[in-house]
Structure formats: C-alpha cells, structure tokens
Motif scaffolding. Structure first.
Motif, PDB file in Angstrom:
ATOM      1  N   GLU A  75       0.732  -1.384   0.025  1.00 33.01           N
ATOM      2  CA  GLU A  75      -0.325  -0.119  -0.141  1.00 33.01           C
ATOM      3  C   GLU A  75       0.855   1.526   0.096  1.00 33.01           C
ATOM      4  N   HIS A 109       1.899   2.161  -3.473  1.00 32.84           N
ATOM      5  CA  HIS A 109       0.823   2.571  -3.936  1.00 32.84           C
ATOM      6  C   HIS A 109       0.464   3.792  -3.442  1.00 32.84           C
ATOM      7  N   ILE A 162      -5.645   1.368  -5.599  1.00 23.97           N
ATOM      8  CA  ILE A 162      -5.509   1.544  -4.624  1.00 23.97           C
ATOM      9  C   ILE A 162      -6.522   2.414  -4.576  1.00 23.97           C
ATOM     10  N   ALA A 192      -8.226   6.469  -0.382  1.00 24.35           N
ATOM     11  CA  ALA A 192      -6.952   5.767  -0.288  1.00 24.35           C
ATOM     12  C   ALA A 192      -6.260   7.060  -0.553  1.00 24.35           C
TER      13      ALA A 192
END
Length: 201
Positions: free
Chosen positions: A105, A108, A147, A151
C-alpha cells in the motif's frame, strides 16, 4: 535495430492509445464525477489547507457553451497526457521488476503522490491543487495500482505530513515537466527510482 523497432512500436501504441482516449472522451468525462468534498476534509493539502476549487477567470464576452467546451477539452487533454505518462512509468517499473498492482500500500500512496506532482506540472497554475485534479489522479492511480480512490485522495491531501510522499510529489513534478519538453523522464525523477528510494520493497 531491435531497439529502434521497439521505439517505433511504442510510439505507434501511444498514438493508438491517444486516439482511443479521444474517442472515449465524453463517456470518460461522464464517469468522472467531482470528488466528494468530505473525503479530503481531514487532509492537509500542499499548503496545509483543504483543497479548494480555483475560481475560473471570467470571460463576459465568451458564450457559456464555448467556455464549457474549452474546459472539457483541457480536462480531456490532461487526462490523456497523464494516462500516457502513467502507462510509460508503469511499464518502466514492470521491466525493472516492480509490479505496481502487487506492491504494498505504501508504494500505491507514493505512486499517487508522484502522479499528482505530474498532474500539477501539466496543468495551468490556476488549476492546480483542487478537488477535481486530485480526483482525476485518484482514478488513474486506481486503474494502475488497484488502490481505492479515497485512499489515493487521502495520500494526496496529506502530502506535507510525509517527507517520502513529498519527495515523490516533487519527483513527479520535475519528471513531468521534463517529459513535456523531451518526451522522456530522467531516471532520477522516474516513478521506479523515487518509489524504490523511499520504500523498503
């Protein structure tokens, strides 16, 4: 000879991609809704404040339909440029062993910051740092990395709270400015270099 052939094939592919994006302009614009204002309410933005829509300059003599047409054209051109640049950077990452869709993450978030910097570089100053631009970037990053858009928007809205994301933003800004003039991104400002330089992957 193989390198020259690969360059020609890449250029032809990019031209085809631009044509397809142009043909799908209206359907893409309809799908792109303005980002919900509340999503960024808790974010800091580049200047430490919530993104605000920049006021459009007034042109009393210009008919409303013409003004709307120009705005749509500018948005479509920006979307096309960003999509091409994101595709080139994604390919560069993949060739070097980094699959963005399978990355953590944090990668991303760094990708969102990099592409937001690129979007700012390719936009007029009056159109930078607003909800619409953040939303456009979030949609492209979602397609390239998986993603979730909220976010991605949160990563963009809180750039100044992370030195790593801020470094990614600046690299995207510099890389896109250079790309706009020379049609390539210097390695030092590439998505791969800045992501691998700031994330433990």
């Amino acid at each position: 000879m193989m390198v020259n052939g690969l360059v020609v094939i890449t250029q032809v592919g990019l031209v085809i991609l631009m044509a397809l994006l142009g043909l799908r302009m209206f359907s893409l614009i309809r799908q792109e809704s303005t980002v919900q204002g509340g999503v960024i309410a808790n974010g800091g933005g580049i200047d430490g404040a919530r993104f605000t829509q920049s006021p459009a300059p007034e042109h009393p003599a210009r008919p409303k339909s013409e003004s709307t047409s120009v705005v749509s054209s500018d948005k479509t051109e920006l979307f096309t440029k960003l999509h091409i640049l994101a595709a080139l950077q994604e390919r560069d990452c993949r060739v070097k062993g980094l699959a963005l869709t399978e990355a953590p993450e944090v990668v991303h978030a760094y990708t969102a910051a990099w592409l937001y910097g690129a979007a700012c570089a390719l936009s007029p100053r009056a159109n930078r740092h607003n909800d619409a631009l953040a939303g456009l970037v979030a949609r492209i990053v979602h397609r390239k990395t998986g993603i979730r858009q909220p976010a991605a928007i949160q990563a963009i809205a809180t750039l100044t709270s992370s030195s790593e994301r801020l470094a990614c933003y600046r690299a995207g800004l510099e890389g896109a400015e250079f790309w706009a003039e020379h049609q390539f991104v210097p390695p030092a400002f590439s998505l791969y270099e800045v992501v691998t330089g700031n994330a433990f992957i």
